[in-house]
Scaffold this active site. Structure first.
Site, mmCIF file in Angstrom:
data_model
loop_
_atom_site.group_PDB
_atom_site.id
_atom_site.type_symbol
_atom_site.label_atom_id
_atom_site.label_comp_id
_atom_site.label_asym_id
_atom_site.label_seq_id
_atom_site.Cartn_x
_atom_site.Cartn_y
_atom_site.Cartn_z
ATOM 1 N N ASP A 59 -40.544 -72.855 -80.215
ATOM 2 C CA ASP A 59 -39.885 -71.992 -79.243
ATOM 3 C C ASP A 59 -40.950 -71.026 -78.750
ATOM 4 O O ASP A 59 -41.353 -70.104 -79.464
ATOM 5 C CB ASP A 59 -38.737 -71.237 -79.899
ATOM 6 C CG ASP A 59 -37.991 -70.308 -78.944
ATOM 7 O OD1 ASP A 59 -38.493 -70.094 -77.814
ATOM 8 O OD2 ASP A 59 -36.932 -69.784 -79.321
ATOM 9 N N ASN A 86 -45.777 -76.311 -70.437
ATOM 10 C CA ASN A 86 -44.738 -76.740 -69.509
ATOM 11 C C ASN A 86 -43.425 -75.963 -69.656
ATOM 12 O O ASN A 86 -42.691 -75.809 -68.692
ATOM 13 C CB ASN A 86 -44.458 -78.238 -69.711
ATOM 14 C CG ASN A 86 -43.209 -78.704 -69.002
ATOM 15 O OD1 ASN A 86 -43.169 -78.826 -67.783
ATOM 16 N ND2 ASN A 86 -42.148 -78.947 -69.781
ATOM 17 N N TYR A 163 -38.415 -64.911 -61.189
ATOM 18 C CA TYR A 163 -39.144 -66.166 -61.402
ATOM 19 C C TYR A 163 -40.490 -66.154 -60.696
ATOM 20 O O TYR A 163 -41.526 -66.507 -61.282
ATOM 21 C CB TYR A 163 -38.299 -67.337 -60.911
ATOM 22 C CG TYR A 163 -38.995 -68.678 -61.026
ATOM 23 C CD1 TYR A 163 -39.168 -69.279 -62.267
ATOM 24 C CD2 TYR A 163 -39.479 -69.329 -59.894
ATOM 25 C CE1 TYR A 163 -39.815 -70.505 -62.376
ATOM 26 C CE2 TYR A 163 -40.117 -70.554 -59.991
ATOM 27 C CZ TYR A 163 -40.278 -71.140 -61.231
ATOM 28 O OH TYR A 163 -40.919 -72.357 -61.344
ATOM 29 N N LYS A 167 -44.386 -66.465 -62.335
ATOM 30 C CA LYS A 167 -45.366 -67.510 -62.026
ATOM 31 C C LYS A 167 -46.639 -66.918 -61.416
ATOM 32 O O LYS A 167 -47.739 -67.446 -61.632
ATOM 33 C CB LYS A 167 -44.747 -68.556 -61.095
ATOM 34 C CG LYS A 167 -43.694 -69.423 -61.779
ATOM 35 C CD LYS A 167 -44.255 -70.160 -62.995
ATOM 36 C CE LYS A 167 -43.252 -71.100 -63.611
ATOM 37 N NZ LYS A 167 -43.783 -71.811 -64.796
ATOM 38 N N THR A 198 -34.032 -81.323 -61.035
ATOM 39 C CA THR A 198 -33.836 -81.275 -62.488
ATOM 40 C C THR A 198 -32.729 -80.277 -62.801
ATOM 41 O O THR A 198 -32.226 -79.568 -61.926
ATOM 42 C CB THR A 198 -35.126 -80.833 -63.218
ATOM 43 O OG1 THR A 198 -35.399 -79.459 -62.860
ATOM 44 C CG2 THR A 198 -36.314 -81.700 -62.850
#
Length: 245
Positions: A59, A86, A163, A167, A198
């Protein structure tokens, strides 16, 4: 046989990347937040005849879990050839800059940034033992400051302050990491898999996991002449792949 650790590899893009690297002759350590999900994913790959796969429970948002995973892998191998960071999370929507809570930022950064830092630092010694180590940080074109501020960008109106900030921070960490390892055999790159359908985006994406896996695997398998310290998105730039930070 070269070895690779992929975090968040029990499903979606990570799982497909594992499949493609197995097909290329790599031994894959399939990182999964829960052991059960990781074992199921590994069994699926084995049922396809891809047997060089083992599950590693990790984790990335839990530093104790990262340390335990490093100890477990260290009992099996002395050399790790590739690390693919990833594992990631979107944080859900909406993410308005004036409304998203600082707790939402912390939760996403724990996985998308701090998790990458912890994992990279934990496994760097095993990577240093490889003659041709590779680190791939799975990023997003959404983390490009230039594109986020460009009205001509097709995703210009797709805003997500949490988000996208995570990144962008990951991209800067990639730059710093590549710089520190510039005089070594390491290749360190940030790779955007594209807007892929996804669970991550409720299958709103237009790309496939196969395309995404190919893009990531390509930078995991770079030869000695390959680039380092780059930010690539073949979705935005099919010719060279490179996009602005």
């Amino acid at each position: 046989m070269k070895s690779v650790l992929i975090t968040g590899a029990n499903k979606s893009i990570g799982f497909e990347t594992a499949r493609q690297l197995l097909q290329q002759g790599y031994h894959v350590y399939l990182g999964s937040r829960t052991l059960e999900n990781g074992l199921k994913a590994a069994e699926q790959l084995k049922s396809e005849g891809l047997t060089e796969v083992e599950t590693l429970q990790i984790d990335v948002s839990d530093s104790a879990s990262v340390k335990a995973a490093r100890a477990e892998l260290g009992n099996k191998i002395n050399v790790l050839d590739v690390l693919i960071n990833n594992a990631g999370m979107s944080g859900g929507m909406p993410q308005a800059a004036l409304e998203a809570s600082s707790e939402a930022f912390r939760r996403v950064f724990d996985t998308n940034v701090f998790g990458v830092v912890d994992v990279t630092q934990a496994f760097i010694d095993l990577l240093r033992n490889s003659p041709a180590p590779r680190i791939v940080n799975v990023s997003s074109s959404q983390g490009s400051l230039t594109l986020a501020n460009d009205p001509a960008n097709k995703y210009y109106r797709h805003k997500g302050s949490v988000y996208q900030s995570s990144k962008a921070a990951l991209n800067m960490y990639t730059i710093q990491l590549a710089y520190e390892l510039r005089d070594t055999p390491f290749k360190v790159n940030a790779v955007d898999p594209g807007f892929v359908a996804t669970d991550f985006n409720n299958h709103r994406g237009t790309g496939t996991v196969q395309e995404a896996g190919t893009r990531i695997a390509k930078y995991a398998m770079l030869n000695a002449d390959g680039p380092t310290g780059t930010f690539v998105s073949e979705e935005h730039n099919p010719e060279t792949g490179e996009i602005p930070w």
